[in-house]
Design an enzyme around this catalytic site. Sequence first.
Site, PDB file in Angstrom:
ATOM      1  N   ASP A   7      12.769 -60.231  -2.882  1.00  0.00           N
ATOM      2  CA  ASP A   7      13.025 -58.797  -3.000  1.00  0.00           C
ATOM      3  C   ASP A   7      11.785 -58.188  -3.650  1.00  0.00           C
ATOM      4  OD1 ASP A   7      14.521 -56.367  -2.959  1.00  0.00           O
ATOM      5  OD2 ASP A   7      14.933 -56.602  -5.080  1.00  0.00           O
ATOM      6  N   TYR A  39       9.624 -50.798  -2.559  1.00  0.00           N
ATOM      7  CA  TYR A  39       9.356 -50.939  -1.128  1.00  0.00           C
ATOM      8  C   TYR A  39       9.920 -49.746  -0.336  1.00  0.00           C
ATOM      9  CZ  TYR A  39       8.199 -56.008  -1.149  1.00  0.00           C
ATOM     10  OH  TYR A  39       7.622 -57.239  -1.313  1.00  0.00           O
ATOM     11  N   THR A  72      15.256 -53.235   2.913  1.00  0.00           N
ATOM     12  CA  THR A  72      14.141 -52.513   3.533  1.00  0.00           C
ATOM     13  C   THR A  72      13.354 -53.454   4.448  1.00  0.00           C
ATOM     14  OG1 THR A  72      14.046 -51.174   1.522  1.00  0.00           O
ATOM     15  CG2 THR A  72      12.188 -51.004   3.020  1.00  0.00           C
ATOM     16  N   GLU A 145      15.141 -50.210 -11.995  1.00  0.00           N
ATOM     17  CA  GLU A 145      14.100 -51.111 -12.513  1.00  0.00           C
ATOM     18  C   GLU A 145      13.778 -50.807 -13.975  1.00  0.00           C
ATOM     19  OE1 GLU A 145      12.356 -53.790 -11.445  1.00  0.00           O
ATOM     20  OE2 GLU A 145      13.343 -53.966  -9.499  1.00  0.00           O
TER      21      GLU A 145
END
Length: 265
Positions: A7, A39, A72, A145
Amino acid sequence: MRFGLFDSGVGGFTILKKVTSRSPNISLIYLADTKRLPYGIKKYNEIIEIAEEIAFWFSQQNIDGILVACNTTNAIALDVIKNKLDIPVFDLIGSASSIIQDSRVGVLATPSTVKTKAYTNAILNFKPKTFVIEQSCPEFVPLIEKNKIKSEEIRDVAIRYLKPLLKENIQSLILGCSHYPLIKPLLSSLLPSDVKLIDPAEALSLKLKLFIDSKNSLNTKKKYLVNSKFYVTSDPTNFANSAKYWLDVFPEVKLVSLQKKAWVS
Ligand code: DGL
């Protein structure tokens, strides 16, 4: 048996958790491309190039299969992963789309995933009359994040993203980015209780378990994650801290650099 999992960042933890709870003895090699995160706002070509680099890196890791723990990459470059690696590939979009039961379905995903309409196409392939509405959520991954999962900011953003889907009376909501199950409590709190939340990692981990069981090779008991290894493309300490928070382990995390143009085709 050893499986690769990748990932951009901590989103893969949601796959790792489901997979290890179904197949506790599995050993995993987790690659987080933290240097290039997020991403989900990158162009098609960038994701293809990244997928080639990731596939090349994993081609040197001696794995028996790979889990595409990033929607993604799954939406844009699944074929790249499949073509470059001659091993079984387990994906989120195909796995989740094949188990959809309801006729009105919402999808939350990154802008790049939504652009491809990969979820809509995959669901219609299995269940042609389904109504599918996809919502692009650019602000979720950076906030997750940074671990701002309990902030007012992410709550306001979530309310805004869910509004158009709720207007369409969706019955199921697919968490079409592997980071989003990390804010499942927030999303559940904002949804009517009859809307089902679908985490694609459920379907993926089930498929993987069936595969592993069919090979019947993981019959010795080992401890949780004892066999797993973690690699990142930047800031290993930060990632180890995130693993401690989300997985309750403080793993050794190694820094790697992914190679460009490493394939001789
Ligand atoms: N978690 C990944 C996904 O499922 C990538 C998110 C991102 O880096 O934007 O799409």
